[in-house]
Design an enzyme around this catalytic site. Structure first.
Site, PDB file in Angstrom:
ATOM      1  N   LEU A  32       0.780  -1.340   0.011  1.00 29.04           N
ATOM      2  CA  LEU A  32       0.093  -0.013  -0.076  1.00 29.04           C
ATOM      3  C   LEU A  32       0.961   1.255   0.039  1.00 29.04           C
ATOM      4  O   LEU A  32       2.094   1.300   0.471  1.00 29.04           O
ATOM      5  CB  LEU A  32      -1.050  -0.021   1.282  1.00 29.04           C
ATOM      6  CG  LEU A  32      -1.932  -1.196   1.486  1.00 29.04           C
ATOM      7  CD1 LEU A  32      -2.867  -1.131   2.573  1.00 29.04           C
ATOM      8  CD2 LEU A  32      -2.543  -1.574   0.085  1.00 29.04           C
ATOM      9  N   HIS A  33       0.186   2.564  -0.447  1.00 32.23           N
ATOM     10  CA  HIS A  33       1.035   3.598  -0.492  1.00 32.23           C
ATOM     11  C   HIS A  33      -0.109   4.693  -0.429  1.00 32.23           C
ATOM     12  O   HIS A  33      -1.145   4.579   0.096  1.00 32.23           O
ATOM     13  CB  HIS A  33       1.510   3.731  -2.091  1.00 32.23           C
ATOM     14  CG  HIS A  33       0.740   3.503  -3.219  1.00 32.23           C
ATOM     15  ND1 HIS A  33      -0.301   4.234  -3.378  1.00 32.23           N
ATOM     16  CD2 HIS A  33       0.730   2.438  -4.167  1.00 32.23           C
ATOM     17  CE1 HIS A  33      -1.208   3.654  -4.302  1.00 32.23           C
ATOM     18  NE2 HIS A  33      -0.410   2.521  -4.737  1.00 32.23           N
ATOM     19  N   HIS A  36      -3.626   4.378  -1.834  1.00 35.98           N
ATOM     20  CA  HIS A  36      -4.650   3.721  -1.018  1.00 35.98           C
ATOM     21  C   HIS A  36      -5.329   4.325   0.421  1.00 35.98           C
ATOM     22  O   HIS A  36      -6.270   4.309   0.669  1.00 35.98           O
ATOM     23  CB  HIS A  36      -3.892   2.482  -0.556  1.00 35.98           C
ATOM     24  CG  HIS A  36      -3.435   1.436  -1.840  1.00 35.98           C
ATOM     25  ND1 HIS A  36      -2.332   1.609  -2.345  1.00 35.98           N
ATOM     26  CD2 HIS A  36      -4.227   0.669  -2.549  1.00 35.98           C
ATOM     27  CE1 HIS A  36      -2.173   0.437  -3.226  1.00 35.98           C
ATOM     28  NE2 HIS A  36      -3.406   0.091  -3.312  1.00 35.98           N
ATOM     29  N   GLU A 147      -8.803   6.717  -9.585  1.00 37.84           N
ATOM     30  CA  GLU A 147      -8.675   7.161 -10.793  1.00 37.84           C
ATOM     31  C   GLU A 147      -7.652   6.836 -11.654  1.00 37.84           C
ATOM     32  O   GLU A 147      -7.488   7.016 -13.016  1.00 37.84           O
ATOM     33  CB  GLU A 147      -9.168   8.803 -11.183  1.00 37.84           C
ATOM     34  CG  GLU A 147     -10.474   9.309 -10.537  1.00 37.84           C
ATOM     35  CD  GLU A 147     -10.814  10.516 -10.658  1.00 37.84           C
ATOM     36  OE1 GLU A 147      -9.984  11.329 -11.005  1.00 37.84           O
ATOM     37  OE2 GLU A 147     -12.006  10.869 -10.474  1.00 37.84           O
ATOM     38  N   GLN A 152     -10.267   0.421 -15.297  1.00 36.31           N
ATOM     39  CA  GLN A 152     -10.888  -0.345 -14.373  1.00 36.31           C
ATOM     40  C   GLN A 152     -12.017   0.209 -13.727  1.00 36.31           C
ATOM     41  O   GLN A 152     -12.963  -0.509 -13.403  1.00 36.31           O
ATOM     42  CB  GLN A 152      -9.855  -0.774 -13.369  1.00 36.31           C
ATOM     43  CG  GLN A 152     -10.236  -1.444 -12.091  1.00 36.31           C
ATOM     44  CD  GLN A 152      -9.177  -1.793 -11.045  1.00 36.31           C
ATOM     45  OE1 GLN A 152      -8.276  -2.529 -11.399  1.00 36.31           O
ATOM     46  NE2 GLN A 152      -8.976  -0.995 -10.072  1.00 36.31           N
ATOM     47  N   CYS A 183       1.202   7.578  -7.591  1.00 32.78           N
ATOM     48  CA  CYS A 183       1.750   6.419  -6.725  1.00 32.78           C
ATOM     49  C   CYS A 183       1.230   5.334  -7.395  1.00 32.78           C
ATOM     50  O   CYS A 183       0.110   5.202  -7.868  1.00 32.78           O
ATOM     51  CB  CYS A 183       1.120   6.772  -5.459  1.00 32.78           C
ATOM     52  SG  CYS A 183       1.576   8.424  -4.535  1.00 32.78           S
ATOM     53  N   SER A 184       2.050   4.374  -7.191  1.00 30.81           N
ATOM     54  CA  SER A 184       1.840   2.814  -7.684  1.00 30.81           C
ATOM     55  C   SER A 184       2.823   2.048  -6.817  1.00 30.81           C
ATOM     56  O   SER A 184       3.933   2.383  -6.485  1.00 30.81           O
ATOM     57  CB  SER A 184       1.959   2.832  -9.155  1.00 30.81           C
ATOM     58  OG  SER A 184       2.006   1.489  -9.689  1.00 30.81           O
ATOM     59  N   SER A 185       2.308   0.804  -6.438  1.00 31.25           N
ATOM     60  CA  SER A 185       3.131  -0.067  -6.070  1.00 31.25           C
ATOM     61  C   SER A 185       4.259  -0.632  -6.809  1.00 31.25           C
ATOM     62  O   SER A 185       5.354  -0.799  -6.319  1.00 31.25           O
ATOM     63  CB  SER A 185       2.029  -1.377  -5.732  1.00 31.25           C
ATOM     64  OG  SER A 185       1.126  -1.285  -4.965  1.00 31.25           O
ATOM     65  N   ARG A 186       4.117  -0.459  -8.171  1.00 28.35           N
ATOM     66  CA  ARG A 186       5.140  -0.826  -9.283  1.00 28.35           C
ATOM     67  C   ARG A 186       6.519   0.148  -8.871  1.00 28.35           C
ATOM     68  O   ARG A 186       7.554  -0.142  -9.365  1.00 28.35           O
ATOM     69  CB  ARG A 186       4.704  -0.688 -10.660  1.00 28.35           C
ATOM     70  CG  ARG A 186       3.665  -1.920 -10.682  1.00 28.35           C
ATOM     71  CD  ARG A 186       3.069  -1.794 -12.215  1.00 28.35           C
ATOM     72  NE  ARG A 186       2.093  -2.681 -12.364  1.00 28.35           N
ATOM     73  CZ  ARG A 186       2.597  -3.925 -13.129  1.00 28.35           C
ATOM     74  NH1 ARG A 186       3.676  -4.167 -13.661  1.00 28.35           N
ATOM     75  NH2 ARG A 186       1.421  -5.112 -13.151  1.00 28.35           N
TER      76      ARG A 186
END
Length: 252
Positions: A32-33, A36, A147, A152, A183-186
């Site tokens: 999470l970041h 989330h 967003e 999705q 922001c992204s988990s990647r």
């Protein structure tokens, strides 16, 4: 925060709650970041209780290596949830979620075949199926999605409408880092040099130029452009920096 490792335990608890109480739900795959956290906080402001889930969903990974390397950071994730208003967290296992062996799937045959659907075959089947399962388990009043994954979001909104589900889908703005990178988990998998390139991607992608010009500038930096497309007044992109795939979109 109360944690449920067993679905039957959760179902019993959910059935014990008064129907007069509103439940907000923000499903996650963990790692999470701040994006989330914004979903949790939005839910906690609008509902009596906020529910989340931690489940790395194997059926939405069209690349097995992505699933294998997806970071598992459960302890840190639970701490972030606790600090940002989550009351209940469900941690199901794959055998419980897919007791049917993924024999039953939710599929959308139009918009889901474009952009992400075109480049990641089967991805949205996995997304819509797990979201449907979780909605049936949680029975939320409202569900919160960012967003950043706009395609999705639209597909989930469409599924809820098409299947007459009494759930309000709430969209939350993309949370960005100081550089403008979504922001992204990647992002955690980027090396320092790749991170600099990713920051440049964010800047170039948001320029007021044609998609073709943006693609050319990105490719000059060594970025692989999978697509840059415009749809319903938004610009969407998917790129690769090394083997790390990043997506973004914004309103034109």
């Amino acid at each position: 925060m109360q944690i449920f490792h067993n679905l039957n335990e959760w179902i019993r608890f959910r059935n014990s709650l008064s129907p007069d109480l509103s439940l907000g739900f923000a499903p996650t795959m963990g790692n999470l970041h701040a994006g989330h956290a914004s979903l949790f906080l939005a839910s906690s402001k609008e509902n009596h209780y906020t529910v989340s889930s931690l489940f790395v969903n194997p059926t939405q990974f069209n690349n097995p290596d992505d699933y294998k390397h997806y970071p598992r950071t459960v302890d840190a994730d639970l701490e972030l949830m606790t600090q940002n208003g989550v009351d209940f967290c469900i941690l199901p296992n794959e055998n419980e979620i897919y007791a049917d062996g993924y024999a039953y799937q939710v599929q959308e045959n139009r918009f889901g075949q474009l952009m992400e659907g075109k480049h990641r075959p089967g991805h949205f089947n996995g997304v819509l199926t797990i979201v449907m399962k979780l909605f049936n388990l949680v029975k939320p009043t409202r569900a919160y999605f960012g967003e950043k994954d706009y395609q999705q979001l639209l597909l989930i909104q469409g599924m809820v409408k098409a299947l007459f589900m009494d759930i309000e889908i709430k969209s939350c703005p993309t949370v960005r880092e100081k550089s403008g990178l979504a922001c992204s988990s990647r992002n955690n998998r980027l090396t320092p040099s790749q991170r600099e390139i990713a920051d440049e991607f964010a800047k170039i992608f948001h320029q007021n130029k044609s998609s073709a010009m943006i693609s050319k500038e990105l490719e000059a930096l060594g970025i692989t452009v999978e697509y840059i497309e415009e749809f319903q007044g938004r610009r969407f992109a998917a790129v690769k920096i090394g083997d790390i795939r990043l997506i973004d979109n914004y309103l034109l």
